[in-house]
Design an enzyme around this catalytic site. Structure first.
Site, PDB file in Angstrom:
ATOM      1  N   LYS A 119       0.825  -1.215   0.000  1.00  0.00           N
ATOM      2  CA  LYS A 119       0.000   0.000   0.000  1.00  0.00           C
ATOM      3  C   LYS A 119       0.848   1.250   0.000  1.00  0.00           C
ATOM      4  CE  LYS A 119      -4.466  -1.503   1.634  1.00  0.00           C
ATOM      5  NZ  LYS A 119      -5.537  -1.348   2.623  1.00  0.00           N
ATOM      6  N   LYS A 201      -7.224 -12.650  -8.673  1.00  0.00           N
ATOM      7  CA  LYS A 201      -8.407 -12.624  -7.821  1.00  0.00           C
ATOM      8  C   LYS A 201      -9.387 -11.542  -8.307  1.00  0.00           C
ATOM      9  CE  LYS A 201      -9.407 -11.970  -2.975  1.00  0.00           C
ATOM     10  NZ  LYS A 201      -8.900 -11.533  -1.690  1.00  0.00           N
ATOM     11  N   LYS A 204     -12.530  -5.288  -7.105  1.00  0.00           N
ATOM     12  CA  LYS A 204     -13.242  -4.129  -7.638  1.00  0.00           C
ATOM     13  C   LYS A 204     -12.275  -3.007  -8.022  1.00  0.00           C
ATOM     14  CE  LYS A 204     -13.321  -1.201  -3.918  1.00  0.00           C
ATOM     15  NZ  LYS A 204     -12.752  -1.889  -2.820  1.00  0.00           N
TER      16      LYS A 204
END
Ligand code: TRP
Length: 336
Positions: A119, A201, A204
């Site tokens: 991140k 995977k 969204k």
């Protein structure tokens, strides 16, 4: 042991971030299982809105996302009569214990968290301290309720491992204070892959909107996305190597209908991929229809939602305060 001696139910804690869209992958991989766990365990669930501000949120959207996530999880079947389901920021013990646990978590440990590394690369302009200490907040969530088990996906395994280390360290210094939680490895949720790149995977955050299906997608959108799903050139509906797309569609069909992949293979023997894709889409649409209907009722009824999350927050506060009091006393804080 006599049969009427009922074993005390184990405590399960889990939470989900209010990140806007809940996908079919989230539903089949996690939420559907949360719903099933409610009878067998003492489940406690939360919308992790404190975690969510480690990335910048637009206030209006954020507020709406929190409520929508709450309503959607109720629509999926979380029942607050069985399982308190609250909003993390409504229960102040979480932030309080998180601060304390920060002081029992090492810089080196947090630096090793792969999610932090990922991140901070993705949001290089906002590598804030919250992003770094996120795992101690997650540890607080879990340890406050003395949870026995935490259902987590692979991406959260390392955080749970850290939670165990923090709990053991604290117990080692002050004597038994926290239950050391285990990962819940029950019936594993289906791992749902991207419809466009089925080795990845379903997510969204994928720029290609055809790669994922949202729980609240309209039936015609769902149909369109499945019709465009990537397959292979063998034209045979069965599980196989190099057939990631079809394997994924069979996995989805199986998770949605409860049929085994053998049953599905038999049913579609001699039929083409076109037929199969439509059938999967129809099954998904039917599965989601009642959830979508309940969702639209809930989201129109803000008072009902507020009643649910307030009642759950009260319960969660009472329970978590006991742990926090114990912790503070052990550390040596002066009683109020
Ligand atoms: N960090 C989790 C996620 O992003 C959400 C979460 C917050 C959580 N607190 C938790 C999960 C406690 C399990 C237990 O998916």
């Amino acid at each position: 042991m006599p049969e009427n001696v009922t074993e005390k139910k184990k405590v399960i804690f889990s939470a989900i971030q209010p990140s806007g869209t809940i996908t079919l992958g989230n539903y089949l991989g996690a939420l559907q299982n949360w719903v099933k766990l409610q009878d067998e365990y003492n489940c406690i669930f939360a919308v992790a809105d404190l975690h969510a501000i480690t990335v910048r949120q637009e206030p209006k959207d954020f507020r709406r996302n929190i409520l929508e996530a709450y309503a959607l999880l109720l629509a999926c079947g979380i029942d607050t009569e069985k399982s308190p389901f609250f909003i993390q920021s409504h229960v102040h013990t979480h932030a309080e214990l998180a601060w304390i646990l920060n002081c029992y978590t090492q810089f080196g440990e947090l630096s090793r968290m792969t999610q932090f590394k990922d991140k901070s690369q993705k949001h290089a302009d906002n590598v804030n301290a919250g992003l770094f200490t996120y795992p101690s907040l997650m540890a607080a969530d879990i340890l406050l309720y003395q949870a026995d088990l935490v259902p987590v996906g692979v991406d959260q395994k390392q955080h749970l491992e850290l939670t165990r280390n923090i709990a053991e360290r604290f117990n080692g210094i002050y004597g038994n204070t926290f239950k050391v939680p285990d990962a819940y490895i029950g019936q594993v949720g289906a791992k749902i892959m991207s419809l466009q790149e089925p080795t990845k995977k379903m997510s969204k955050s994928d720029e290609n909107v055809n790669a994922w299906v949202a729980v609240l997608d309209k039936p015609e959108t769902i149909m369109k996305k499945f019709k465009r799903a990537v397959t292979d050139s063998e034209a045979k509906v069965c599980v196989g190597e190099g057939k990631d797309g079809i394997n994924n569609l069979i996995g989805i069909m199986s998770a949605v209908t409860g049929k085994t992949s053998d049953e599905i293979t038999a049913e579609f023997d001699g039929r083409g991929y076109g037929d199969f894709k439509v059938a999967v889409a129809e099954a998904v649409i039917e599965k989601l229809r009642p959830i979508q209907e309940r969702y639209s009722q809930y989201i129109e009824n803000k008072d009902y939602l507020a009643e649910q999350y307030r009642k759950s927050a009260e319960f969660a506060l009472r329970l978590s305060q006991r742990t926090l009091d114990k912790v503070m006393k052990k550390i040596g804080y002066l009683a109020k």
